[in-house]
Design an enzyme around this catalytic site. Structure first.
Site, PDB file in Angstrom:
ATOM      1  N   ASN A 186       0.836  -1.192   0.000  1.00 49.74           N
ATOM      2  CA  ASN A 186       0.000   0.000   0.000  1.00 49.74           C
ATOM      3  C   ASN A 186       0.878   1.253   0.000  1.00 49.74           C
ATOM      4  OD1 ASN A 186       0.760   0.534   2.709  1.00 49.74           O
ATOM      5  ND2 ASN A 186      -0.985  -0.615   3.498  1.00 49.74           N
ATOM      6  N   ARG A 221      -4.412   1.403  -3.479  1.00 49.69           N
ATOM      7  CA  ARG A 221      -4.721   2.781  -3.118  1.00 49.69           C
ATOM      8  C   ARG A 221      -6.124   2.907  -2.529  1.00 49.69           C
ATOM      9  NH1 ARG A 221      -4.269   6.078  -8.163  1.00 49.69           N
ATOM     10  NH2 ARG A 221      -4.280   7.827  -6.699  1.00 49.69           N
ATOM     11  N   HIS A 224      -9.374   4.203  -4.286  1.00 48.36           N
ATOM     12  CA  HIS A 224      -8.937   4.647  -5.611  1.00 48.36           C
ATOM     13  C   HIS A 224      -8.413   3.499  -6.470  1.00 48.36           C
ATOM     14  CE1 HIS A 224      -9.554   8.714  -4.255  1.00 48.36           C
ATOM     15  NE2 HIS A 224      -8.721   8.524  -3.251  1.00 48.36           N
ATOM     16  N   GLY A 225      -8.461   2.264  -5.974  1.00 48.16           N
ATOM     17  CA  GLY A 225      -8.058   1.119  -6.775  1.00 48.16           C
ATOM     18  C   GLY A 225      -6.602   0.754  -6.601  1.00 48.16           C
ATOM     19  N   ASP A 246     -15.815  -1.555   7.496  1.00 49.95           N
ATOM     20  CA  ASP A 246     -14.611  -2.005   8.199  1.00 49.95           C
ATOM     21  C   ASP A 246     -13.562  -2.324   7.155  1.00 49.95           C
ATOM     22  OD1 ASP A 246     -12.656  -3.182   9.742  1.00 49.95           O
ATOM     23  OD2 ASP A 246     -13.860  -4.889  10.387  1.00 49.95           O
ATOM     24  N   THR A 248     -10.495  -3.306   7.691  1.00 47.39           N
ATOM     25  CA  THR A 248      -9.490  -4.251   8.163  1.00 47.39           C
ATOM     26  C   THR A 248      -9.406  -5.452   7.220  1.00 47.39           C
ATOM     27  OG1 THR A 248     -10.314  -3.703  10.356  1.00 47.39           O
ATOM     28  CG2 THR A 248      -8.620  -5.396  10.220  1.00 47.39           C
ATOM     29  N   GLY A 251      -6.468  -5.309   2.260  1.00 45.63           N
ATOM     30  CA  GLY A 251      -5.256  -5.598   1.498  1.00 45.63           C
ATOM     31  C   GLY A 251      -5.009  -7.091   1.356  1.00 45.63           C
ATOM     32  N   ASP A 252      -5.311  -7.856   2.400  1.00 52.81           N
ATOM     33  CA  ASP A 252      -5.154  -9.310   2.325  1.00 52.81           C
ATOM     34  C   ASP A 252      -6.176  -9.915   1.362  1.00 52.81           C
ATOM     35  OD1 ASP A 252      -3.256  -8.936   4.329  1.00 52.81           O
ATOM     36  OD2 ASP A 252      -4.690  -9.376   5.925  1.00 52.81           O
TER      37      ASP A 252
END
Length: 313
Positions: A186, A221, A224-225, A246, A248, A251-252
Protein backbone atom coordinates in the site's frame (compact mmCIF):
# COMPACT_ATOMS: atom_id res chain seq x y z
CA UNK A 1 -0.75 -26.03 -8.93
CA UNK A 2 -1.78 -24.29 -5.75
CA UNK A 3 -1.69 -21.06 -3.80
CA UNK A 4 0.49 -21.40 -0.71
CA UNK A 5 0.31 -18.69 1.97
CA UNK A 6 3.08 -18.93 4.57
CA UNK A 7 2.81 -16.74 7.65
CA UNK A 8 0.60 -15.75 10.54
CA UNK A 9 -2.75 -16.67 11.95
CA UNK A 10 -4.06 -14.45 14.74
CA UNK A 11 -7.33 -14.27 16.59
CA UNK A 12 -8.74 -10.78 15.98
CA UNK A 13 -10.35 -8.96 18.90
CA UNK A 14 -12.52 -6.06 17.68
CA UNK A 15 -13.87 -2.91 19.29
CA UNK A 16 -16.35 -0.80 17.31
CA UNK A 17 -16.88 2.83 18.25
CA UNK A 18 -18.04 6.10 16.74
CA UNK A 19 -14.46 7.33 16.53
CA UNK A 20 -10.92 6.18 17.21
CA UNK A 21 -9.27 7.35 20.45
CA UNK A 22 -6.61 10.03 20.44
CA UNK A 23 -3.37 9.49 22.37
CA UNK A 24 -4.15 9.21 26.06
CA UNK A 25 -7.91 9.16 25.46
CA UNK A 26 -10.45 6.46 26.34
CA UNK A 27 -13.44 6.07 24.01
CA UNK A 28 -16.52 3.95 24.65
CA UNK A 29 -17.16 1.12 22.18
CA UNK A 30 -20.68 0.21 21.15
CA UNK A 31 -19.81 -3.36 20.12
CA UNK A 32 -17.16 -6.06 20.62
CA UNK A 33 -16.46 -9.25 18.67
CA UNK A 34 -13.81 -11.84 17.83
CA UNK A 35 -12.95 -13.20 14.37
CA UNK A 36 -10.27 -15.16 12.55
CA UNK A 37 -7.35 -13.18 11.10
CA UNK A 38 -3.62 -12.96 10.45
CA UNK A 39 -2.31 -11.80 7.09
CA UNK A 40 -1.35 -15.18 5.61
CA UNK A 41 -4.48 -16.90 6.93
CA UNK A 42 -6.59 -14.08 5.47
CA UNK A 43 -4.88 -14.46 2.08
CA UNK A 44 -5.55 -18.20 2.15
CA UNK A 45 -9.25 -17.72 2.88
CA UNK A 46 -9.65 -15.09 0.15
CA UNK A 47 -8.02 -17.45 -2.35
CA UNK A 48 -9.91 -20.58 -1.27
CA UNK A 49 -13.29 -18.85 -1.35
CA UNK A 50 -12.67 -18.20 -5.03
CA UNK A 51 -12.20 -21.95 -5.52
CA UNK A 52 -8.42 -21.99 -5.92
CA UNK A 53 -6.57 -24.98 -4.39
CA UNK A 54 -5.02 -23.27 -1.37
CA UNK A 55 -2.67 -24.20 1.47
CA UNK A 56 -1.79 -22.30 4.62
CA UNK A 57 1.35 -22.94 6.65
CA UNK A 58 1.66 -21.23 10.00
CA UNK A 59 2.17 -21.94 13.69
CA UNK A 60 -0.67 -22.05 16.22
CA UNK A 61 -0.57 -22.17 19.99
CA UNK A 62 -1.41 -25.20 22.10
CA UNK A 63 -4.42 -23.37 23.55
CA UNK A 64 -8.05 -23.90 22.52
CA UNK A 65 -7.74 -21.22 19.83
CA UNK A 66 -5.28 -23.28 17.76
CA UNK A 67 -7.63 -26.17 16.90
CA UNK A 68 -10.48 -23.70 16.40
CA UNK A 69 -8.39 -21.78 13.89
CA UNK A 70 -7.49 -24.89 11.92
CA UNK A 71 -11.12 -26.02 11.87
CA UNK A 72 -12.23 -22.62 10.55
CA UNK A 73 -9.62 -22.68 7.80
CA UNK A 74 -10.60 -26.22 6.78
CA UNK A 75 -14.24 -25.14 6.63
CA UNK A 76 -13.23 -22.53 4.05
CA UNK A 77 -11.46 -25.16 1.95
CA UNK A 78 -7.90 -24.32 3.02
CA UNK A 79 -5.45 -27.22 3.43
CA UNK A 80 -3.69 -26.89 6.80
CA UNK A 81 -1.91 -30.24 7.18
CA UNK A 82 1.56 -28.66 7.27
CA UNK A 83 0.82 -26.23 10.11
CA UNK A 84 2.85 -26.41 13.31
CA UNK A 85 1.86 -26.16 16.97
CA UNK A 86 4.04 -24.42 19.57
CA UNK A 87 3.90 -25.95 23.03
CA UNK A 88 3.45 -23.61 25.96
CA UNK A 89 2.59 -20.63 23.75
CA UNK A 90 -0.74 -19.00 23.00
CA UNK A 91 -2.12 -18.39 19.53
CA UNK A 92 -1.44 -14.86 18.29
CA UNK A 93 -3.80 -11.93 18.86
CA UNK A 94 -4.63 -8.75 16.99
CA UNK A 95 -6.50 -5.91 18.65
CA UNK A 96 -8.54 -3.97 16.11
CA UNK A 97 -10.33 -0.68 16.74
CA UNK A 98 -12.83 0.47 14.09
CA UNK A 99 -14.63 3.82 13.85
CA UNK A 100 -17.99 4.68 12.33
CA UNK A 101 -16.44 5.31 8.90
CA UNK A 102 -14.70 1.92 8.72
CA UNK A 103 -11.23 3.28 9.49
CA UNK A 104 -9.16 1.20 11.84
CA UNK A 105 -6.00 0.90 13.89
CA UNK A 106 -4.43 -2.47 14.69
CA UNK A 107 -1.91 -3.75 17.19
CA UNK A 108 -0.73 -7.38 16.91
CA UNK A 109 0.89 -9.77 19.38
CA UNK A 110 2.25 -12.64 17.25
CA UNK A 111 2.41 -15.32 19.92
CA UNK A 112 2.92 -18.73 18.32
CA UNK A 113 2.89 -17.26 14.80
CA UNK A 114 6.55 -16.26 15.14
CA UNK A 115 7.57 -19.82 16.02
CA UNK A 116 6.94 -21.47 12.66
CA UNK A 117 10.15 -23.44 11.97
CA UNK A 118 11.98 -22.17 8.91
CA UNK A 119 12.57 -25.80 7.93
CA UNK A 120 8.81 -26.42 7.87
CA UNK A 121 8.20 -23.37 5.69
CA UNK A 122 11.00 -24.36 3.33
CA UNK A 123 9.91 -28.00 3.01
CA UNK A 124 6.35 -27.02 2.16
CA UNK A 125 7.45 -24.45 -0.42
CA UNK A 126 9.86 -26.97 -1.95
CA UNK A 127 6.94 -29.33 -2.63
CA UNK A 128 5.10 -26.82 -4.84
CA UNK A 129 4.65 -27.77 -8.50
CA UNK A 130 5.41 -25.27 -11.28
CA UNK A 131 2.58 -22.82 -11.87
CA UNK A 132 1.91 -22.41 -8.16
CA UNK A 133 1.89 -19.06 -6.37
CA UNK A 134 3.77 -18.62 -3.09
CA UNK A 135 2.50 -15.70 -1.00
CA UNK A 136 4.69 -14.21 1.74
CA UNK A 137 4.41 -11.21 4.09
CA UNK A 138 6.39 -9.72 6.94
CA UNK A 139 4.18 -10.70 9.87
CA UNK A 140 6.47 -13.58 10.83
CA UNK A 141 10.29 -13.40 11.01
CA UNK A 142 11.66 -12.58 7.55
CA UNK A 143 14.22 -15.36 7.94
CA UNK A 144 11.36 -17.88 7.90
CA UNK A 145 9.76 -16.30 4.84
CA UNK A 146 13.14 -16.12 3.12
CA UNK A 147 13.67 -19.83 3.71
CA UNK A 148 10.37 -20.56 1.97
CA UNK A 149 11.27 -18.28 -0.94
CA UNK A 150 14.70 -19.86 -1.37
CA UNK A 151 13.21 -23.37 -1.39
CA UNK A 152 10.51 -22.69 -3.98
CA UNK A 153 11.26 -24.55 -7.24
CA UNK A 154 11.62 -22.81 -10.61
CA UNK A 155 8.23 -21.99 -12.11
CA UNK A 156 6.70 -20.98 -8.77
CA UNK A 157 5.70 -17.31 -8.72
CA UNK A 158 6.54 -15.36 -5.54
CA UNK A 159 3.91 -12.80 -4.58
CA UNK A 160 5.33 -10.67 -1.76
CA UNK A 161 3.43 -8.23 0.45
CA UNK A 162 6.17 -6.47 2.48
CA UNK A 163 4.00 -5.68 5.48
CA UNK A 164 5.00 -4.52 8.03
CA UNK A 165 7.44 -2.69 5.79
CA UNK A 166 10.19 -2.02 8.35
CA UNK A 167 11.26 -5.68 8.25
CA UNK A 168 12.31 -5.23 4.61
CA UNK A 169 14.59 -2.22 4.96
CA UNK A 170 17.82 -4.22 5.12
CA UNK A 171 19.52 -7.59 5.50
CA UNK A 172 17.37 -10.66 4.91
CA UNK A 173 14.26 -8.59 4.27
CA UNK A 174 15.96 -6.61 1.52
CA UNK A 175 17.21 -9.85 -0.03
CA UNK A 176 13.67 -11.25 0.08
CA UNK A 177 12.43 -8.22 -1.85
CA UNK A 178 14.87 -9.17 -4.56
CA UNK A 179 13.24 -12.57 -4.98
CA UNK A 180 9.74 -11.16 -5.55
CA UNK A 181 8.07 -11.75 -8.91
CA UNK A 182 5.17 -9.50 -7.93
CA UNK A 183 5.40 -6.95 -5.13
CA UNK A 184 2.09 -5.81 -3.60
CA UNK A 185 2.08 -2.97 -1.08
CA UNK A 186 0.00 0.00 0.00
CA UNK A 187 1.01 3.65 -0.14
CA UNK A 188 2.24 3.76 3.44
CA UNK A 189 4.47 0.72 2.90
CA UNK A 190 5.77 2.25 -0.32
CA UNK A 191 6.71 5.38 1.59
CA UNK A 192 8.64 3.38 4.19
CA UNK A 193 10.49 1.19 1.69
CA UNK A 194 11.26 3.76 -0.96
CA UNK A 195 11.75 6.84 1.20
CA UNK A 196 9.19 8.86 -0.75
CA UNK A 197 5.85 10.28 0.25
CA UNK A 198 2.57 8.44 -0.44
CA UNK A 199 1.51 11.14 -2.90
CA UNK A 200 4.68 11.01 -5.03
CA UNK A 201 4.87 7.47 -6.28
CA UNK A 202 6.55 7.43 -9.71
CA UNK A 203 10.17 7.58 -8.54
CA UNK A 204 9.83 5.30 -5.50
CA UNK A 205 7.93 2.65 -7.47
CA UNK A 206 10.57 2.49 -10.19
CA UNK A 207 13.23 2.19 -7.51
CA UNK A 208 11.45 -0.80 -5.99
CA UNK A 209 10.98 -2.40 -9.41
CA UNK A 210 14.71 -2.37 -9.99
CA UNK A 211 15.24 -4.29 -6.75
CA UNK A 212 12.85 -7.18 -7.55
CA UNK A 213 13.21 -10.23 -9.74
CA UNK A 214 9.92 -9.76 -11.56
CA UNK A 215 10.15 -5.95 -11.91
CA UNK A 216 6.42 -5.74 -11.16
CA UNK A 217 5.03 -3.53 -8.39
CA UNK A 218 1.36 -3.11 -7.47
CA UNK A 219 0.45 -0.22 -5.19
CA UNK A 220 -3.00 -0.56 -3.62
CA UNK A 221 -4.72 2.78 -3.12
CA UNK A 222 -7.85 1.92 -1.14
CA UNK A 223 -11.00 3.40 -2.65
CA UNK A 224 -8.94 4.65 -5.61
CA UNK A 225 -8.06 1.12 -6.78
CA UNK A 226 -4.53 0.03 -7.63
CA UNK A 227 -1.54 1.16 -9.66
CA UNK A 228 0.33 -1.52 -11.63
CA UNK A 229 3.88 -0.77 -12.79
CA UNK A 230 5.88 -3.27 -14.86
CA UNK A 231 7.98 -3.44 -18.01
CA UNK A 232 4.90 -2.47 -20.07
CA UNK A 233 4.42 0.81 -18.23
CA UNK A 234 1.94 2.08 -15.63
CA UNK A 235 -1.73 1.14 -15.44
CA UNK A 236 -4.40 2.42 -13.05
CA UNK A 237 -7.27 0.08 -12.20
CA UNK A 238 -10.23 1.54 -10.36
CA UNK A 239 -12.18 0.05 -7.49
CA UNK A 240 -15.97 -0.23 -7.18
CA UNK A 241 -17.58 2.56 -5.17
CA UNK A 242 -18.91 1.19 -1.87
CA UNK A 243 -19.84 2.36 1.61
CA UNK A 244 -17.07 1.12 3.91
CA UNK A 245 -17.97 -0.45 7.25
CA UNK A 246 -14.61 -2.01 8.20
CA UNK A 247 -11.46 -1.73 6.09
CA UNK A 248 -9.49 -4.25 8.16
CA UNK A 249 -8.00 -6.99 5.98
CA UNK A 250 -8.88 -5.39 2.65
CA UNK A 251 -5.26 -5.60 1.50
CA UNK A 252 -5.15 -9.31 2.33
CA UNK A 253 -8.40 -9.82 0.40
CA UNK A 254 -6.79 -8.14 -2.61
CA UNK A 255 -3.63 -10.23 -2.35
CA UNK A 256 -5.50 -13.53 -1.96
CA UNK A 257 -7.71 -12.82 -4.96
CA UNK A 258 -4.72 -11.78 -7.06
CA UNK A 259 -2.88 -14.99 -6.13
CA UNK A 260 -5.89 -17.13 -7.04
CA UNK A 261 -6.27 -15.37 -10.39
CA UNK A 262 -2.57 -15.64 -11.29
CA UNK A 263 -2.54 -19.34 -10.46
CA UNK A 264 -5.51 -19.74 -12.81
CA UNK A 265 -3.59 -18.19 -15.69
CA UNK A 266 -5.07 -14.70 -15.55
CA UNK A 267 -3.17 -11.68 -16.77
CA UNK A 268 -1.84 -9.23 -14.22
CA UNK A 269 -4.56 -6.73 -15.13
CA UNK A 270 -7.29 -9.35 -14.72
CA UNK A 271 -5.89 -10.39 -11.36
CA UNK A 272 -5.67 -6.81 -10.08
CA UNK A 273 -9.19 -6.05 -11.28
CA UNK A 274 -10.48 -9.10 -9.42
CA UNK A 275 -8.48 -8.12 -6.33
CA UNK A 276 -10.11 -4.68 -6.33
CA UNK A 277 -13.56 -6.26 -6.55
CA UNK A 278 -12.91 -8.67 -3.68
CA UNK A 279 -11.40 -5.95 -1.49
CA UNK A 280 -14.35 -3.66 -2.21
CA UNK A 281 -16.82 -6.30 -1.09
CA UNK A 282 -14.78 -7.01 2.04
CA UNK A 283 -14.92 -3.44 3.35
CA UNK A 284 -18.71 -3.42 3.26
CA UNK A 285 -18.73 -6.05 6.03
CA UNK A 286 -17.13 -6.45 9.41
CA UNK A 287 -13.95 -8.41 10.10
CA UNK A 288 -11.19 -9.82 7.89
CA UNK A 289 -11.56 -13.37 6.59
CA UNK A 290 -15.31 -13.61 7.36
CA UNK A 291 -15.95 -10.64 5.06
CA UNK A 292 -14.42 -12.16 1.91
CA UNK A 293 -16.79 -13.11 -0.94
CA UNK A 294 -17.06 -16.42 -2.75
CA UNK A 295 -16.70 -16.90 -6.50
CA UNK A 296 -20.46 -17.44 -6.86
CA UNK A 297 -21.19 -14.20 -5.03
CA UNK A 298 -18.96 -12.36 -7.49
CA UNK A 299 -20.53 -14.15 -10.45
CA UNK A 300 -17.29 -15.80 -11.60
CA UNK A 301 -16.51 -19.48 -12.12
CA UNK A 302 -14.59 -21.13 -9.25
CA UNK A 303 -10.89 -21.35 -9.99
CA UNK A 304 -10.61 -25.14 -9.86
CA UNK A 305 -8.33 -27.25 -12.01
CA UNK A 306 -4.98 -26.76 -13.71
CA UNK A 307 -3.49 -23.33 -14.19
CA UNK A 308 -4.50 -21.78 -17.50
CA UNK A 309 -7.96 -23.38 -17.71
CA UNK A 310 -9.80 -20.47 -16.13
CA UNK A 311 -9.31 -16.81 -16.85
CA UNK A 312 -11.32 -14.53 -14.56
CA UNK A 313 -12.85 -11.33 -15.89
Amino acid sequence: MTVLAVGAYTLDLYMFGDRLPATGESVDAFDYATAHGGKAANVAVASARLGAPTRFVGCLGDDADGPAALAALRADGVEVGDCATAGGTATGRSFVYVDGGGRQIVMTWPGAANLLPASRAAATAASLPPGSVLVLQGEIPVETSAAAAAAAPPGVRLLLNPSPAAAFLGGTGRDLLGRADVLVLNEGELSVLAGGTPGARAGPVQGLRSRTRGRTVIVTRGEHGAEVVDDHGTMLIGAPVVDAVDTTGAGDAFTGALAAALRAGASLAQGVRLGCRVAAVSVTRRFCAPSYPSASELGVAPFHGPSGQERPT
